[in-house]
Write an enzyme that holds these catalytic residues in place. Structure first.
Site, PDB file in Angstrom:
ATOM      1  N   THR A 122     -10.836 -19.178  37.429  1.00  0.00           N
ATOM      2  CA  THR A 122     -11.707 -17.989  37.378  1.00  0.00           C
ATOM      3  C   THR A 122     -11.788 -17.312  38.746  1.00  0.00           C
ATOM      4  O   THR A 122     -11.708 -16.083  38.843  1.00  0.00           O
ATOM      5  CB  THR A 122     -13.114 -18.378  36.879  1.00  0.00           C
ATOM      6  OG1 THR A 122     -12.974 -18.984  35.602  1.00  0.00           O
ATOM      7  CG2 THR A 122     -14.029 -17.181  36.771  1.00  0.00           C
ATOM      8  N   LYS A 179     -21.556 -27.759  39.021  1.00  0.00           N
ATOM      9  CA  LYS A 179     -21.017 -27.608  37.662  1.00  0.00           C
ATOM     10  C   LYS A 179     -20.284 -28.903  37.330  1.00  0.00           C
ATOM     11  O   LYS A 179     -19.402 -29.325  38.081  1.00  0.00           O
ATOM     12  CB  LYS A 179     -20.037 -26.441  37.644  1.00  0.00           C
ATOM     13  CG  LYS A 179     -19.191 -26.310  36.394  1.00  0.00           C
ATOM     14  CD  LYS A 179     -18.030 -25.350  36.706  1.00  0.00           C
ATOM     15  CE  LYS A 179     -17.025 -25.262  35.589  1.00  0.00           C
ATOM     16  NZ  LYS A 179     -17.490 -24.431  34.496  1.00  0.00           N
ATOM     17  N   GLU A 194     -26.732 -24.774  29.243  1.00  0.00           N
ATOM     18  CA  GLU A 194     -26.209 -23.415  29.073  1.00  0.00           C
ATOM     19  C   GLU A 194     -25.397 -23.270  27.782  1.00  0.00           C
ATOM     20  O   GLU A 194     -24.197 -23.545  27.759  1.00  0.00           O
ATOM     21  CB  GLU A 194     -25.319 -23.022  30.267  1.00  0.00           C
ATOM     22  CG  GLU A 194     -24.752 -21.604  30.125  1.00  0.00           C
ATOM     23  CD  GLU A 194     -23.905 -21.149  31.316  1.00  0.00           C
ATOM     24  OE1 GLU A 194     -23.681 -21.938  32.238  1.00  0.00           O
ATOM     25  OE2 GLU A 194     -23.471 -19.989  31.303  1.00  0.00           O
ATOM     26  N   LYS A 249     -30.263 -21.995  30.329  1.00  0.00           N
ATOM     27  CA  LYS A 249     -29.495 -20.822  30.785  1.00  0.00           C
ATOM     28  C   LYS A 249     -28.847 -20.166  29.565  1.00  0.00           C
ATOM     29  O   LYS A 249     -27.719 -20.503  29.195  1.00  0.00           O
ATOM     30  CB  LYS A 249     -28.441 -21.265  31.805  1.00  0.00           C
ATOM     31  CG  LYS A 249     -27.531 -20.141  32.282  1.00  0.00           C
ATOM     32  CD  LYS A 249     -26.810 -20.508  33.574  1.00  0.00           C
ATOM     33  CE  LYS A 249     -25.779 -19.447  33.929  1.00  0.00           C
ATOM     34  NZ  LYS A 249     -25.258 -19.589  35.289  1.00  0.00           N
ATOM     35  N   GLY A 276     -23.061 -12.622  31.962  1.00  0.00           N
ATOM     36  CA  GLY A 276     -22.169 -12.542  30.794  1.00  0.00           C
ATOM     37  C   GLY A 276     -21.263 -11.329  30.668  1.00  0.00           C
ATOM     38  O   GLY A 276     -20.722 -11.095  29.594  1.00  0.00           O
ATOM     39  N   GLY A 277     -21.155 -10.538  31.752  1.00  0.00           N
ATOM     40  CA  GLY A 277     -20.305  -9.355  31.655  1.00  0.00           C
ATOM     41  C   GLY A 277     -21.099  -8.057  31.581  1.00  0.00           C
ATOM     42  O   GLY A 277     -20.529  -6.969  31.433  1.00  0.00           O
ATOM     43  N   SER A 331     -29.579 -16.526  36.715  1.00  0.00           N
ATOM     44  CA  SER A 331     -28.590 -17.496  37.225  1.00  0.00           C
ATOM     45  C   SER A 331     -27.252 -16.785  37.080  1.00  0.00           C
ATOM     46  O   SER A 331     -26.421 -17.140  36.255  1.00  0.00           O
ATOM     47  CB  SER A 331     -28.633 -18.783  36.399  1.00  0.00           C
ATOM     48  OG  SER A 331     -27.610 -19.662  36.843  1.00  0.00           O
ATOM     49  N   GLY A 383     -23.608 -15.003  37.969  1.00  0.00           N
ATOM     50  CA  GLY A 383     -22.364 -15.136  38.699  1.00  0.00           C
ATOM     51  C   GLY A 383     -21.871 -13.740  39.046  1.00  0.00           C
ATOM     52  O   GLY A 383     -22.078 -13.238  40.157  1.00  0.00           O
ATOM     53  N   ARG A 384     -21.267 -13.084  38.039  1.00  0.00           N
ATOM     54  CA  ARG A 384     -20.698 -11.757  38.294  1.00  0.00           C
ATOM     55  C   ARG A 384     -21.720 -10.737  38.772  1.00  0.00           C
ATOM     56  O   ARG A 384     -21.445  -9.946  39.674  1.00  0.00           O
ATOM     57  CB  ARG A 384     -20.000 -11.256  37.023  1.00  0.00           C
ATOM     58  CG  ARG A 384     -18.660 -11.894  36.801  1.00  0.00           C
ATOM     59  CD  ARG A 384     -18.185 -11.719  35.380  1.00  0.00           C
ATOM     60  NE  ARG A 384     -18.887 -12.605  34.462  1.00  0.00           N
ATOM     61  CZ  ARG A 384     -18.636 -12.669  33.159  1.00  0.00           C
ATOM     62  NH1 ARG A 384     -17.734 -11.876  32.613  1.00  0.00           N
ATOM     63  NH2 ARG A 384     -19.287 -13.510  32.386  1.00  0.00           N
TER      64      ARG A 384
HETATM   65  P1  13P Z   1     -22.048 -14.773  34.759  1.00  0.00           P
HETATM   66  O1  13P Z   1     -23.402 -14.375  35.272  1.00  0.00           O
HETATM   67  O2  13P Z   1     -20.911 -14.099  35.450  1.00  0.00           O
HETATM   68  O3  13P Z   1     -21.985 -14.733  33.257  1.00  0.00           O
HETATM   69  O4  13P Z   1     -21.862 -16.301  35.182  1.00  0.00           O
HETATM   70  C1  13P Z   1     -22.909 -17.169  35.047  1.00  0.00           C
HETATM   71  C2  13P Z   1     -22.389 -18.506  34.751  1.00  0.00           C
HETATM   72  O5  13P Z   1     -22.624 -19.430  35.487  1.00  0.00           O
HETATM   73  C3  13P Z   1     -21.585 -18.678  33.540  1.00  0.00           C
HETATM   74  O6  13P Z   1     -21.401 -20.047  33.274  1.00  0.00           O
END
Ligand code: 13P
Length: 340
Positions: free
Chosen positions: A29, A97, A177, A219, A262-263, A289, A291-292
């Site tokens: 990723t 993770k 999650e 999550k 989630g995009g 929480s 990521g993107r």
């Molecule tokens: P996103 O916020 O990019 O969806 O990532 C969070 C995450 O940890 C997905 O497992």
């Protein structure tokens, strides 16, 4: 298991005004993310990038915990300081993770189950010794023609519960999650129904595996229409439906809920979280929480160049601050324009 201690960590992860930085992209990723900004993904470039986030004093003010990938939890900063120590110095909690990704589920076309339970009881004490006080396991549920099947939902919920029980036995708070993907062509009400099915099954399995809800963080995805539907829901509709669903599915014993992005676009993810917190009167904390939605802007600003580190840290700090405000229901869209 010392549940009082687990609960203390879980409460700190969802403390008011703060949320979690998901910096646990797998090697595949992060390569995709780096490809998009024209940066080669090497052990050093991944370290340099993540180091700049953890050294962002302004941004880290709004971060309660950082989810790391296995490579990162053992890495040292350029000056030799373990990255885990950089995180701890900011007051944030290191997390890890622990799932090992997904594989196809037999006889269930288009569906996957998350792997990683086999050696987990041996890996968790090593992560604890390295400083991790929470972990993450992501189950992935897709919506499509005839899916998800009960086989997929129950297998994934069972694995989440087995993981969560092992974490608690090792004094690590599990982030549970179950992600219902927003990629499909479904409408918002289908997302609601499938997420309800997934959350009900997840909490049933957590109960069967004797997981103490006071010592977890959930999550989930938000309730949104699928990307391919071409439909948009208003911020208020997403907030109202997500809060209604969570109230129906998530016991008040859970200290907090930290959403994945989630995009969603950066600003959508912030606006949705803010609108939910503005509804108020919730039995748990609601935070992020992401990521993107926290990292897209700093990655673009950085683009692999050391002279862009300060700009990348500013971009990260801005998103962390906006989401910190959203976790309090105190965000305003004007604040975005001011920064731009
Ligand atoms: P996103 O916020 O990019 O969806 O990532 C969070 C995450 O940890 C997905 O497992």
């Amino acid at each position: 298991m010392n549940l009082a201690e687990l609960n203390k960590v879980a409460e700190a992860m969802v403390a008011p005004g703060k949320g979690i930085l998901a910096a646990d992209e797998s090697s595949g990723t992060i390569k995709k993310r780096f490809d998009a900004i024209g940066v080669e993904s090497t052990e050093d470039s991944r370290r340099d990038y993540r180091e700049l986030l953890f050294r962002s004093a302004e941004g880290m003010k709004h971060i309660s915990g950082v989810i790391l990938y296995d490579e990162t939890i053992w890495q040292k900063a350029k000056d030799g300081t373990p990255l885990v120590e950089l995180i701890k110095k900011t007051g944030a909690i290191p997390g890890i993770k622990v799932d090992e990704g997904t594989k196809p589920l037999p006889e269930c076309p288009g569906e996957v189950v998350t792997f990683g339970l086999d050696k987990l009881s041996e890996r968790l004490p090593k992560y604890f010794a390295q400083g991790a006080r929470f972990a993450k396991w992501r189950a992935v549920i897709d919506i499509g023609q005839g899916i998800p099947s009960y086989a997929c939902v129950s297998a994934n919920a069972h694995a989440l519960a087995r993981y969560a029980a092992l974490c608690q036995a090792n004094q690590i708070v599990p982030i549970v999650e179950p992600e219902v993907l927003m990629d499909g062509g479904h409408d918002i009400d289908t997302c609601y129904q499938v997420t309800e099915f997934v959350l009900k099954e997840t909490f049933q399995q957590l109960y069967y595996q004797k997981v103490a809800l006071e010592g977890i963080v959930l999550k989930p995805n938000m309730v949104v229409p699928g990307k391919k539907s071409g439909k948009k829901a208003s911020v208020d509709e997403v907030a109202e439906k997500t809060v209604k669903l969570l109230k129906a599915c998530v016991p008040g014993a859970v200290p907090g809920i930290a959403f994945l992005s989630g995009g969603q676009s950066d600003e959508e993810a912030t606006a949705h979280l803010d609108a939910m917190n503005k509804i108020g009167d919730l039995p748990w904390s609601l935070t992020f929480s992401y990521g993107r939605a926290l990292q897209a802007a700093p990655q673009k600003a950085w683009s692999g160049k050391s002279e862009n580190v300060a700009a990348a840290q500013r971009a990260f700090s801005h998103r962390a601050k906006m989401n910190g405000l959203a976790s309090l229901g105190e965000w305003k869209s004007d604040l975005e324009k001011k920064a731009a």
